[in-house]
Design a protein around this motif. Structure first.
Motif, PDB file in Angstrom:
ATOM      1  N   SER A  41       5.972   3.208 -10.925  1.00 40.48           N
ATOM      2  CA  SER A  41       7.147   4.052 -10.695  1.00 40.48           C
ATOM      3  C   SER A  41       8.380   3.159 -10.697  1.00 40.48           C
ATOM      4  O   SER A  41       8.276   1.938 -10.685  1.00 40.48           O
ATOM      5  CB  SER A  41       7.078   4.711  -9.320  1.00 40.48           C
ATOM      6  OG  SER A  41       6.111   5.705  -9.269  1.00 40.48           O
ATOM      7  N   ALA A  42       9.535   3.799 -10.635  1.00 42.32           N
ATOM      8  CA  ALA A  42      10.796   3.064 -10.517  1.00 42.32           C
ATOM      9  C   ALA A  42      10.890   2.438  -9.126  1.00 42.32           C
ATOM     10  O   ALA A  42      10.309   2.941  -8.167  1.00 42.32           O
ATOM     11  CB  ALA A  42      11.958   4.014 -10.743  1.00 42.32           C
ATOM     12  N   THR A  47      15.304   6.243  -8.900  1.00 42.67           N
ATOM     13  CA  THR A  47      15.423   7.538  -9.591  1.00 42.67           C
ATOM     14  C   THR A  47      16.495   8.413  -8.932  1.00 42.67           C
ATOM     15  O   THR A  47      17.316   9.025  -9.619  1.00 42.67           O
ATOM     16  CB  THR A  47      14.058   8.257  -9.606  1.00 42.67           C
ATOM     17  OG1 THR A  47      13.089   7.358 -10.143  1.00 42.67           O
ATOM     18  CG2 THR A  47      14.096   9.500 -10.475  1.00 42.67           C
ATOM     19  N   GLU A  74      11.732   3.220 -14.597  1.00 47.59           N
ATOM     20  CA  GLU A  74      10.355   2.725 -14.748  1.00 47.59           C
ATOM     21  C   GLU A  74      10.306   1.521 -15.694  1.00 47.59           C
ATOM     22  O   GLU A  74       9.453   0.642 -15.568  1.00 47.59           O
ATOM     23  CB  GLU A  74       9.454   3.850 -15.255  1.00 47.59           C
ATOM     24  CG  GLU A  74       8.803   4.712 -14.164  1.00 47.59           C
ATOM     25  CD  GLU A  74       9.773   5.606 -13.403  1.00 47.59           C
ATOM     26  OE1 GLU A  74      10.922   5.774 -13.848  1.00 47.59           O
ATOM     27  OE2 GLU A  74       9.379   6.141 -12.338  1.00 47.59           O
ATOM     28  N   PHE A 136       5.657   8.438 -15.571  1.00 42.86           N
ATOM     29  CA  PHE A 136       6.486   9.664 -15.478  1.00 42.86           C
ATOM     30  C   PHE A 136       7.237   9.992 -16.763  1.00 42.86           C
ATOM     31  O   PHE A 136       8.083  10.858 -16.773  1.00 42.86           O
ATOM     32  CB  PHE A 136       7.335   9.511 -14.218  1.00 42.86           C
ATOM     33  CG  PHE A 136       8.775   9.939 -14.140  1.00 42.86           C
ATOM     34  CD1 PHE A 136       9.082  11.244 -13.737  1.00 42.86           C
ATOM     35  CD2 PHE A 136       9.815   9.055 -14.386  1.00 42.86           C
ATOM     36  CE1 PHE A 136      10.417  11.631 -13.575  1.00 42.86           C
ATOM     37  CE2 PHE A 136      11.142   9.452 -14.223  1.00 42.86           C
ATOM     38  CZ  PHE A 136      11.437  10.741 -13.820  1.00 42.86           C
ATOM     39  N   ARG A 151       9.632  15.035 -11.062  1.00 47.16           N
ATOM     40  CA  ARG A 151       9.619  14.088  -9.951  1.00 47.16           C
ATOM     41  C   ARG A 151       8.190  13.850  -9.458  1.00 47.16           C
ATOM     42  O   ARG A 151       7.402  14.781  -9.331  1.00 47.16           O
ATOM     43  CB  ARG A 151      10.488  14.596  -8.781  1.00 47.16           C
ATOM     44  CG  ARG A 151      11.974  14.764  -9.111  1.00 47.16           C
ATOM     45  CD  ARG A 151      12.636  13.483  -9.635  1.00 47.16           C
ATOM     46  NE  ARG A 151      12.460  12.308  -8.802  1.00 47.16           N
ATOM     47  CZ  ARG A 151      13.294  11.936  -7.830  1.00 47.16           C
ATOM     48  NH1 ARG A 151      14.348  12.665  -7.551  1.00 47.16           N
ATOM     49  NH2 ARG A 151      13.070  10.825  -7.151  1.00 47.16           N
ATOM     50  N   GLY A 152       7.887  12.589  -9.198  1.00 44.05           N
ATOM     51  CA  GLY A 152       6.548  12.246  -8.735  1.00 44.05           C
ATOM     52  C   GLY A 152       5.521  12.161  -9.857  1.00 44.05           C
ATOM     53  O   GLY A 152       4.326  11.980  -9.611  1.00 44.05           O
ATOM     54  N   GLY A 153       5.987  12.256 -11.105  1.00 41.45           N
ATOM     55  CA  GLY A 153       5.068  12.381 -12.237  1.00 41.45           C
ATOM     56  C   GLY A 153       4.265  11.142 -12.592  1.00 41.45           C
ATOM     57  O   GLY A 153       3.344  11.218 -13.418  1.00 41.45           O
ATOM     58  N   THR A 154       4.570  10.005 -11.976  1.00 41.36           N
ATOM     59  CA  THR A 154       3.821   8.795 -12.302  1.00 41.36           C
ATOM     60  C   THR A 154       2.333   8.926 -11.948  1.00 41.36           C
ATOM     61  O   THR A 154       1.477   8.373 -12.635  1.00 41.36           O
ATOM     62  CB  THR A 154       4.451   7.575 -11.600  1.00 41.36           C
ATOM     63  OG1 THR A 154       5.816   7.480 -12.038  1.00 41.36           O
ATOM     64  CG2 THR A 154       3.744   6.291 -11.947  1.00 41.36           C
ATOM     65  N   ARG A 432       6.433   7.408  -1.216  1.00 43.44           N
ATOM     66  CA  ARG A 432       6.147   7.439  -2.645  1.00 43.44           C
ATOM     67  C   ARG A 432       5.378   6.192  -3.056  1.00 43.44           C
ATOM     68  O   ARG A 432       5.230   5.254  -2.304  1.00 43.44           O
ATOM     69  CB  ARG A 432       7.440   7.512  -3.449  1.00 43.44           C
ATOM     70  CG  ARG A 432       7.841   8.962  -3.632  1.00 43.44           C
ATOM     71  CD  ARG A 432       9.001   9.096  -4.585  1.00 43.44           C
ATOM     72  NE  ARG A 432      10.253   9.061  -3.864  1.00 43.44           N
ATOM     73  CZ  ARG A 432      11.251   8.225  -4.173  1.00 43.44           C
ATOM     74  NH1 ARG A 432      11.103   7.353  -5.116  1.00 43.44           N
ATOM     75  NH2 ARG A 432      12.368   8.272  -3.507  1.00 43.44           N
TER      76      ARG A 432
HETATM   77  N1  ASP Z   1      10.331   7.633 -10.330  1.00 42.52           N
HETATM   78  C1  ASP Z   1      10.008   9.016 -10.461  1.00 42.52           C
HETATM   79  C2  ASP Z   1      10.413   9.767  -9.202  1.00 42.52           C
HETATM   80  O1  ASP Z   1      10.980   9.187  -8.303  1.00 42.52           O
HETATM   81  C3  ASP Z   1       8.572   9.232 -10.771  1.00 42.52           C
HETATM   82  C4  ASP Z   1       7.594   8.800  -9.703  1.00 42.52           C
HETATM   83  O2  ASP Z   1       7.942   8.034  -8.810  1.00 42.52           O
HETATM   84  O3  ASP Z   1       6.455   9.235  -9.747  1.00 42.52           O
HETATM   85  O4  ASP Z   1      10.192  10.933  -9.122  1.00 42.52           O
END
Ligand code: ASP
Ligand code: MG
Length: 432
Positions: A41-42, A47, A74, A136, A151-154, A432
């Motif tokens: 992830s970033a 993000t 990312e 993501f 969001r959260g797609g990683t 996260r």
């Molecule tokens: N960086 C993206 C987010 O903050 C993807 C992830 O973290 O999964 O949503």
């Protein structure tokens, strides 16, 4: 030798020291003889910062360009992580989602994976290199534009890649030791689960538990891929997300090894304060009106969660329809409904974003009577007023005021005997 996909969330790669620590763990797995594919992830809040920047420049950023911007986060972490791995004497190669073969549809900001073609990742592994893939993101099959998965797609990138590579396991590294019976930031006495079924994890994620991206769990379930949620800050065994059968086998094995036992009745309780409640007031009570309302919302791409319709007042022949949806899409939902107001003939719209959804999840609900009774009694004792109710076979959810969300979750956690003796460890802050 196993093929292991390791996903590291933003809080695990938040700064230079974290990146070096994570690099060490990756290289250790590699040196143990495994094939390792990393998905990142970033860094930290990157993000969020990028979104804020975009909104400063443009109040409604163009979706294509926003995706291009966000994927930069990312790219930063994959490149610096590869550098840190090089310094530990192993070879790492970073790849964007597009380079890694993550092919999606063209729905910017919420793209779905349509195909994974990880040829370059496979050849990197064949060279004994460690591929590092940006999470993501992907590339749209038709437009060839860069997309993001939401969001959260990683998590979903990691699971999809693990499936495409026939990995043995997908490890999701986060800032707590695994999946807990409640968010340890809200319920300090939350207990870590040894294992949980895909079905329960889906319900927990849909109820607002942020530990795993909902779509990653759906994906893992479809392909029966074992997911191991664990902390990048400790070496502890985390929580296994498995099929019913694999989980039963695991419980039997554990029992033979002298440890626990029966699967718990309840696997967790979750509060979600990210939804809004919209009421369509004075809807004519005749066939087709609910269809008209929810078609208008579907056409606007709104994800609906709970729905309640009241009994119509006999005198007026009208009824109220209430539903919840993510706060982020509430404005769009209201606009879509306003546009069909005359056609449907409803009186007005009411909007409320001070709500919380409180959920209790557990496969044991199916076979244990009294769960609802305990649920509602403990909420009543805590003075929590119930505004909406919805259930599935293994979940009960209510809507109440956001202000009492934490209290409600703590009351349920205690009432269902989930409180641990000690306090859970939270290694970092973002979840996260
Ligand atoms: N960086 C993206 C987010 O903050 C993807 C992830 O973290 O999964 O949503
Ligand atoms: Mg996450």
């Amino acid at each position: 030798m196993s093929l292991i996909v390791q996903k590291f969330g933003g809080s695990s790669v938040a700064d230079a020291d974290s990146i070096k620590r994570v690099a060490r763990r990756i290289v250790d797995t590699h040196l143990a003889g495994h094939e390792v594919v990393v998905v990142v992830s970033a860094m930290g809040d990157t993000t969020d910062d990028l979104i804020e920047l975009a909104e400063q420049v443009s109040p409604k950023p163009a979706a294509r360009e926003l995706d291009m911007l966000l994927t930069a986060g990312e790219r930063i972490s994959m490149a610096v992580l590869a550098m840190a791995i090089h310094d530990l004497g192993a070879e790492a190669r970073s790849y964007t989602g597009s380079q890694a073969g993550m092919i999606t549809d063209s729905a910017h900001g919420a793209a779905r994976i349509v195909e994974v073609t990880p040829g370059r990742i496979r050849s990197a592994l064949d060279d004994r290199a460690i591929p590092i893939v940006a999470g993501f993101q992907g590339v749209a099959r038709d437009t060839k534009d860069i997309t993001t998965l939401g969001r959260g797609g990683t998590d979903t990138t990691a699971v999809a890649l693990a499936v495409a590579l026939s990995a043995d396991v997908c490890e999701i590294y986060t800032d707590v030791d695994g999946v807990f019976t409640a968010d340890p930031r809200i319920v300090p006495r939350a207990r870590q689960l040894d294992s949980v079924t895909y079905e329960e994890m889906l319900e927990l994620a849909a109820a607002g538990a942020k530990v795993l991206h909902l779509r990653s769990v759906e994906y893992a379930r479809r392909f029966d891929l074992p997911v191991h949620v664990r902390s990048s800050f400790s070496a502890h065994e985390g929580t296994w997300v498995l099929s019913d059968r694999a989980l039963t086998d695991r419980i039997v094995r554990n029992a033979q090894g002298g440890s626990t036992v029966e699967q718990p009745i309840i696997s967790g309780t979750v509060a979600d304060t990210n939804d809004a409640k919209i009421t369509v007031v004075g809807v004519p009570d005749r066939p087709g009106e609910a269809a008209a309302i929810f078609t208008a919302l579907a056409d606007a791409n709104i994800n609906i969660d709970m729905i309640v319709q009241n009994v119509s007042a006999e005198a007026t022949g009208r009824t109220d329809v209430t539903f919840t949806c993510p706060q982020g899409s509430a404005a769009k939902a209201l606009a879509a409904l306003e546009a069909v107001r005359d056609a449907i003939g409803f009186a007005s719209l009411a909007f409320d974003d001070e709500i919380a959804k409180i959920s209790l999840v557990g496969a044991g609900m199916r076979s244990h009577p009294g769960v609802s009774a305990t649920f509602f009694s403990s909420l009543a004792e805590a003075g929590v007023n119930v505004e909406m109710i919805s259930t599935s076979e293994i979940r009960i959810s209510i809507v109440t005021r956001a202000a009492v969300a934490a209290e409600a979750v703590r009351a349920l956690h205690t009432a269902f005997g989930l409180d641990a003796d000690g306090e859970a460890v939270v290694y970092a802050g973002t979840g996260r």
